[in-house]
Design a protein around this motif. Structure first.
Motif, PDB file in Angstrom:
ATOM      1  N   GLY A  53      27.183 -18.765  73.446  1.00 27.41           N
ATOM      2  CA  GLY A  53      27.141 -19.979  74.275  1.00 27.41           C
ATOM      3  C   GLY A  53      28.467 -20.416  74.848  1.00 27.41           C
ATOM      4  N   LYS A  54      29.588 -20.039  74.165  1.00 29.76           N
ATOM      5  CA  LYS A  54      30.909 -20.460  74.649  1.00 29.76           C
ATOM      6  C   LYS A  54      31.862 -19.288  74.873  1.00 29.76           C
ATOM      7  CE  LYS A  54      30.837 -24.976  72.300  1.00 29.76           C
ATOM      8  NZ  LYS A  54      31.532 -25.836  71.309  1.00 29.76           N
ATOM      9  N   GLY A  55      31.503 -18.119  74.354  1.00 34.11           N
ATOM     10  CA  GLY A  55      32.386 -16.962  74.473  1.00 34.11           C
ATOM     11  C   GLY A  55      33.606 -17.065  73.591  1.00 34.11           C
ATOM     12  N   SER A  56      33.501 -17.872  72.527  1.00 27.84           N
ATOM     13  CA  SER A  56      34.641 -18.073  71.638  1.00 27.84           C
ATOM     14  C   SER A  56      34.181 -18.082  70.180  1.00 27.84           C
ATOM     15  CB  SER A  56      35.332 -19.402  71.965  1.00 27.84           C
ATOM     16  OG  SER A  56      34.451 -20.499  71.734  1.00 27.84           O
TER      17      SER A  56
ATOM     18  N   GLY B  72      36.891 -21.772  68.221  1.00 35.13           N
ATOM     19  CA  GLY B  72      37.634 -22.380  69.320  1.00 35.13           C
ATOM     20  C   GLY B  72      38.526 -21.425  70.085  1.00 35.13           C
ATOM     21  N   MET B  73      38.615 -20.163  69.644  1.00 39.47           N
ATOM     22  CA  MET B  73      39.473 -19.190  70.318  1.00 39.47           C
ATOM     23  C   MET B  73      38.644 -18.274  71.213  1.00 39.47           C
ATOM     24  SD  MET B  73      42.104 -18.113  67.249  1.00 39.47           S
ATOM     25  CE  MET B  73      40.774 -17.654  66.110  1.00 39.47           C
ATOM     26  N   PRO B  74      39.024 -18.109  72.507  1.00 43.24           N
ATOM     27  CA  PRO B  74      38.267 -17.267  73.442  1.00 43.24           C
ATOM     28  C   PRO B  74      38.165 -15.822  72.953  1.00 43.24           C
ATOM     29  CG  PRO B  74      39.878 -18.611  74.608  1.00 43.24           C
ATOM     30  CD  PRO B  74      40.181 -18.751  73.144  1.00 43.24           C
ATOM     31  N   ILE B  75      36.951 -15.276  73.015  1.00 44.82           N
ATOM     32  CA  ILE B  75      36.705 -13.897  72.567  1.00 44.82           C
ATOM     33  C   ILE B  75      36.166 -13.041  73.706  1.00 44.82           C
ATOM     34  CG2 ILE B  75      35.406 -12.438  70.966  1.00 44.82           C
ATOM     35  CD1 ILE B  75      37.450 -14.117  69.529  1.00 44.82           C
ATOM     36  N   ILE B  76      35.198 -13.585  74.446  1.00 41.69           N
ATOM     37  CA  ILE B  76      34.521 -12.838  75.507  1.00 41.69           C
ATOM     38  C   ILE B  76      34.884 -13.433  76.868  1.00 41.69           C
ATOM     39  CG2 ILE B  76      32.281 -12.133  76.443  1.00 41.69           C
ATOM     40  CD1 ILE B  76      31.130 -12.410  73.631  1.00 41.69           C
TER      41      ILE B  76
END
Length: 210
Positions: A159-162, A165-169
């Motif tokens: 849903g957030k790509g993280s 709280g850290m961006p992953i995708i």
């Protein structure tokens, strides 16, 4: 769960709460507050830890008091004990992690109404000694923590790509997964997968032994 007699299998007590009687994936209890806090991994893990602490402490306390609690007033006593430990947890989280507490403080207080905690107090802790009751609380609590961690992991990642709280995708996230509808969808999919694993591996191995 009946009263434990003879030699107690503590490993079985703990794994029972994680697998056979998992609060979310098997018993489908406390779904609404669970879905409310699992839109990110940090909230899900902290909520799971809070429930684990309350479950263990309630089981120990009820087990200690089991011989002096009158049967007719046992449920109000159980609720008082639960609310006491929830208050301790609530105040501790407010002091230790105020930023996270602002987002999920209300849901921490709602642990008082979690059917799973009251059920274990009634079905197990009020009928067993301290050590088995603590093992049961640990198993049920870890099972709840595991469920919330898995749900929040997939919801935040998709849903957030993280994660935490850290961006992953870098791809565009599927925003519906952080909404309540996405939460119920994620729980449904994971519940089906969890039950499939239970039927395919655990129940099959049990039937072989019999």
């Amino acid at each position: 769960m009946a009263v434990q007699t003879g030699k107690v299998n503590y490993f079985e007590l703990i794994t029972n709460g994680i697998i056979k009687e998992n609060t979310i994936f098997k018993l489908a209890l406390s779904l609404c507050p669970s879905i409310a806090v699992t839109n990110n991994l940090k909230n899900g893990v902290l909520m799971g830890v809070a429930v684990l602490f309350v479950q263990v402490m309630v089981n120990i306390t009820i087990s200690l008091m089991r011989k002096i609690i009158h049967p007719r007033i046992r449920l109000p006593i159980f609720m008082l004990v639960i609310s006491g430990w929830v208050t301790v947890t609530d105040m501790s989280m407010a002091a230790a992690v105020p930023d996270v507490y602002k987002q999920m403080g209300l849901y921490i207080q709602l642990i008082v109404a979690f059917a799973s905690i009251l059920a274990r107090a009634e079905m197990f802790a009020s009928k067993n000694k301290i050590a088995p009751s603590m093992a049961d609380g640990i198993g049920m609590g870890i099972g709840f923590l595991f469920a919330l961690t898995v749900i929040s992991f997939f919801r935040e990642l998709i849903g957030k790509g993280s994660l935490w709280g850290m961006p992953i995708i870098n791809a565009k996230p599927l925003l519906i997964m952080i909404l309540p509808a996405g939460g119920f969808f994620a729980v449904g999919i994971l519940m089906a997968f969890f039950n499939w694993i239970d039927i395919k591996f655990f129940k099959k191995s049990a039937s072989v032994h019999h």
